[in-house]
Design an enzyme around this catalytic site. Structure first.
Site, PDB file in Angstrom:
ATOM      1  N   ASN A 123      -3.318   3.035  -3.694  1.00 41.48           N
ATOM      2  CA  ASN A 123      -4.615   3.246  -3.022  1.00 41.48           C
ATOM      3  C   ASN A 123      -5.494   4.305  -3.701  1.00 41.48           C
ATOM      4  O   ASN A 123      -6.701   4.387  -3.421  1.00 41.48           O
ATOM      5  CB  ASN A 123      -4.428   3.594  -1.540  1.00 41.48           C
ATOM      6  CG  ASN A 123      -3.992   2.429  -0.671  1.00 41.48           C
ATOM      7  OD1 ASN A 123      -3.265   2.585   0.309  1.00 41.48           O
ATOM      8  ND2 ASN A 123      -4.439   1.222  -1.000  1.00 41.48           N
TER       9      ASN A 123
ATOM     10  N   ARG B  41       2.996  -6.290   9.947  1.00 39.00           N
ATOM     11  CA  ARG B  41       1.811  -6.076   9.113  1.00 39.00           C
ATOM     12  C   ARG B  41       0.613  -6.725   9.783  1.00 39.00           C
ATOM     13  O   ARG B  41       0.622  -7.925  10.060  1.00 39.00           O
ATOM     14  CB  ARG B  41       1.981  -6.657   7.711  1.00 39.00           C
ATOM     15  CG  ARG B  41       0.730  -6.375   6.849  1.00 39.00           C
ATOM     16  CD  ARG B  41       0.899  -6.734   5.403  1.00 39.00           C
ATOM     17  NE  ARG B  41      -0.288  -6.289   4.672  1.00 39.00           N
ATOM     18  CZ  ARG B  41      -0.295  -5.840   3.432  1.00 39.00           C
ATOM     19  NH1 ARG B  41       0.838  -5.768   2.771  1.00 39.00           N
ATOM     20  NH2 ARG B  41      -1.409  -5.458   2.842  1.00 39.00           N
TER      21      ARG B  41
ATOM     22  N   ASP C 292      -3.007  -2.549   8.224  1.00 39.99           N
ATOM     23  CA  ASP C 292      -3.993  -3.082   7.278  1.00 39.99           C
ATOM     24  C   ASP C 292      -5.168  -3.743   7.997  1.00 39.99           C
ATOM     25  O   ASP C 292      -5.007  -4.273   9.096  1.00 39.99           O
ATOM     26  CB  ASP C 292      -3.295  -4.093   6.346  1.00 39.99           C
ATOM     27  CG  ASP C 292      -4.107  -4.367   5.096  1.00 39.99           C
ATOM     28  OD1 ASP C 292      -5.015  -3.572   4.788  1.00 39.99           O
ATOM     29  OD2 ASP C 292      -3.831  -5.382   4.422  1.00 39.99           O
TER      30      ASP C 292
ATOM     31  N   GLU D 216      13.399  -7.782  10.087  1.00 37.43           N
ATOM     32  CA  GLU D 216      12.649  -8.955  10.555  1.00 37.43           C
ATOM     33  C   GLU D 216      11.161  -8.704  10.326  1.00 37.43           C
ATOM     34  O   GLU D 216      10.654  -7.626  10.640  1.00 37.43           O
ATOM     35  CB  GLU D 216      12.905  -9.180  12.052  1.00 37.43           C
ATOM     36  CG  GLU D 216      14.345  -9.488  12.390  1.00 37.43           C
ATOM     37  CD  GLU D 216      14.850 -10.786  11.778  1.00 37.43           C
ATOM     38  OE1 GLU D 216      14.025 -11.710  11.572  1.00 37.43           O
ATOM     39  OE2 GLU D 216      16.060 -10.866  11.500  1.00 37.43           O
TER      40      GLU D 216
ATOM     41  N   ILE E 156       4.431  -7.327   1.106  1.00 39.99           N
ATOM     42  CA  ILE E 156       5.026  -6.002   1.367  1.00 39.99           C
ATOM     43  C   ILE E 156       4.167  -4.879   0.785  1.00 39.99           C
ATOM     44  O   ILE E 156       4.197  -3.759   1.281  1.00 39.99           O
ATOM     45  CB  ILE E 156       6.462  -5.928   0.782  1.00 39.99           C
ATOM     46  CG1 ILE E 156       7.369  -6.982   1.439  1.00 39.99           C
ATOM     47  CG2 ILE E 156       7.064  -4.546   0.974  1.00 39.99           C
ATOM     48  CD1 ILE E 156       8.831  -6.864   1.052  1.00 39.99           C
TER      49      ILE E 156
ATOM     50  N   ARG F 246     -16.839   1.107   5.465  1.00 40.97           N
ATOM     51  CA  ARG F 246     -15.381   0.866   5.532  1.00 40.97           C
ATOM     52  C   ARG F 246     -14.640   2.027   6.204  1.00 40.97           C
ATOM     53  O   ARG F 246     -13.676   1.827   6.946  1.00 40.97           O
ATOM     54  CB  ARG F 246     -14.809   0.728   4.101  1.00 40.97           C
ATOM     55  CG  ARG F 246     -15.086  -0.574   3.404  1.00 40.97           C
ATOM     56  CD  ARG F 246     -14.459  -0.562   2.013  1.00 40.97           C
ATOM     57  NE  ARG F 246     -13.033  -0.275   2.070  1.00 40.97           N
ATOM     58  CZ  ARG F 246     -12.095  -1.187   2.299  1.00 40.97           C
ATOM     59  NH1 ARG F 246     -12.416  -2.449   2.472  1.00 40.97           N
ATOM     60  NH2 ARG F 246     -10.827  -0.835   2.339  1.00 40.97           N
TER      61      ARG F 246
HETATM   62  C1  IPE Z   1      -1.194  -1.517   2.073  1.00 42.72           C
HETATM   63  O1  IPE Z   1      -2.473  -1.987   2.279  1.00 42.72           O
HETATM   64  C2  IPE Z   1      -1.146  -0.037   2.159  1.00 42.72           C
HETATM   65  C3  IPE Z   1      -1.592   0.573   3.399  1.00 42.72           C
HETATM   66  C4  IPE Z   1      -1.945  -0.015   4.513  1.00 42.72           C
HETATM   67  C5  IPE Z   1      -1.627   2.001   3.363  1.00 42.72           C
HETATM   68  P1  IPE Z   1      -3.432  -2.419   1.077  1.00 42.72           P
HETATM   69  O2  IPE Z   1      -4.666  -2.904   1.705  1.00 42.72           O
HETATM   70  O3  IPE Z   1      -3.569  -1.309   0.103  1.00 42.72           O
HETATM   71  O4  IPE Z   1      -2.604  -3.598   0.409  1.00 42.72           O
HETATM   72  P2  IPE Z   1      -3.058  -4.750  -0.590  1.00 42.72           P
HETATM   73  O5  IPE Z   1      -3.783  -4.102  -1.721  1.00 42.72           O
HETATM   74  O6  IPE Z   1      -3.960  -5.677   0.163  1.00 42.72           O
HETATM   75  O7  IPE Z   1      -1.779  -5.419  -0.993  1.00 42.72           O
HETATM   76  C1  IPE Z   2      -5.575  -0.189   5.508  1.00 40.18           C
HETATM   77  O1  IPE Z   2      -6.796  -0.828   5.657  1.00 40.18           O
HETATM   78  C2  IPE Z   2      -5.702   1.305   5.339  1.00 40.18           C
HETATM   79  C3  IPE Z   2      -5.457   1.801   3.972  1.00 40.18           C
HETATM   80  C4  IPE Z   2      -5.025   1.114   2.965  1.00 40.18           C
HETATM   81  C5  IPE Z   2      -5.701   3.217   3.771  1.00 40.18           C
HETATM   82  P1  IPE Z   2      -7.637  -1.290   4.399  1.00 40.18           P
HETATM   83  O2  IPE Z   2      -8.538  -0.182   4.007  1.00 40.18           O
HETATM   84  O3  IPE Z   2      -6.740  -1.817   3.334  1.00 40.18           O
HETATM   85  O4  IPE Z   2      -8.496  -2.465   5.025  1.00 40.18           O
HETATM   86  P2  IPE Z   2      -8.848  -3.836   4.336  1.00 40.18           P
HETATM   87  O5  IPE Z   2      -7.554  -4.507   3.969  1.00 40.18           O
HETATM   88  O6  IPE Z   2      -9.701  -3.547   3.134  1.00 40.18           O
HETATM   89  O7  IPE Z   2      -9.593  -4.583   5.398  1.00 40.18           O
HETATM   90 MG    MG Z   3      -5.992  -3.671   2.951  1.00 38.90          MG
END
Ligand code: IPE
Ligand code: IPE
Ligand code: MG
Length: 247
Positions: free
Chosen positions: A70, A184, A22, A203, A191, A35
């Site tokens: 997503n 994470r 993330d 863990e 989660i 992004r």
């Molecule tokens: C979790 O990340 C899913 C992936 C990294 C693929 P998100 O960025 O979608 O999670 P939330 O929305 O912040 O919980």
């Molecule tokens: C995780 O990074 C990748 C996917 C969910 C595909 P994000 O795209 O959620 O990045 P942030 O959390 O917006 O920075």
């Molecule tokens: Mg994210």
């Protein structure tokens, strides 16, 4: 195999690590880029992480690439991610195969293009006998979906009453050990519907580092943290073998 010097080599490394990669979007935003550039860089970091895991003695890595939630993102970002997924299936699978790495996919497939689904299946088939390492990509995956899917299979097979083992053996990751360590990146402490069933005793390790900045040093920090955990599984410390005690 060469182990990182800062880790305790007498303590086992996890055989299976699960990662929520993330922070891609925020990484790009901080660099005043779109992004999606964060996702592009994130893919490179994933390739390095696979190498680092192998180097450190980890056998399985499961990464969350795209959640069932997503799809709610702007179309331009979803389209970019689908394209990136397709291109990496086209160009990276051969590389994995050459390195004796098995590729696995978990998640729903009905919302992906036929082209993506065909490449996923082809990649899984090509690499199915590889033994050095297994990379599992979770895309259009959700922990709740996985459990519901398992229960539906059991219903279709005529089960009247089910056990934990029945559910476990019908989950997408049924053939791998449960992840001992969940990492994470990106600073969120949640989660987000990842491996709900399998993480009952995993863990957890959270870091503020954004995924595109994750590297081998960061991975080693997570492994060191893991090695300092006393995994009691409900027992008392005194019941554990001496080498598993941490106090
Ligand atoms: C979790 O990340 C899913 C992936 C990294 C693929 P998100 O960025 O979608 O999670 P939330 O929305 O912040 O919980
Ligand atoms: C995780 O990074 C990748 C996917 C969910 C595909 P994000 O795209 O959620 O990045 P942030 O959390 O917006 O920075
Ligand atoms: Mg994210």
């Amino acid at each position: 195999m060469k182990k990182a010097s800062s880790m305790d080599e007498t303590i086992a490394v996890p055989s299976h690590i699960a990662i929520i990669m993330d922070g891609n979007g925020r990484w790009a935003k901080r660099k005043i880029m779109p992004r999606v550039m964060g996702h592009k860089k994130g893919l490179e970091v994933l390739e390095n992480t696979v190498k680092d895991c192998i180097d450190l003695g980890v056998k399985n890595l499961t990464v969350f690439a795209f959640s069932t939630e997503n799809w709610k993102r702007p179309k331009i970002e979803v389209d970019f991610l689908m394209n990136l997924f397709l291109r990496s299936l086209e160009y990276k699978i051969q590389q994995l195969h050459k390195n004796n790495i098995r590729f696995r996919f978990i998640g729903k497939t009905d919302r992906f293009s036929d082209e993506i689904v065909a490449k996923i299946r082809k990649g899984e088939d090509l690499t199915k006998n590889n033994t050095l390492f297994t990379i599992t990509v979770a895309a259009d995956y959700g922990g709740r979906w996985d459990i519901v899917n398992a229960v539906n299979h059991l219903i279709q097979n005529g089960y009247q009453e089910i056990t934990e083992n029945d559910i476990q053996s019908h989950l997408a990751l049924h053939d791998l050990p449960e992840p001992e360590l969940y990492i994470r990146t990106g600073g969120e402490i949640r989660i987000s519907n990842f491996l709900l069933w399998q993480m009952a005793y995993t863990e957890f390790y959270f870091t503020d580092t954004l995924w595109p900045d994750f590297n081998k040093e960061q991975l080693i920090l997570a492994l060191e943290s893991f090695q300092n955990r006393e995994r009691r599984f409900g027992r008392t410390s005194e019941q554990l073998p001496i080498h598993e005690r941490r106090e």
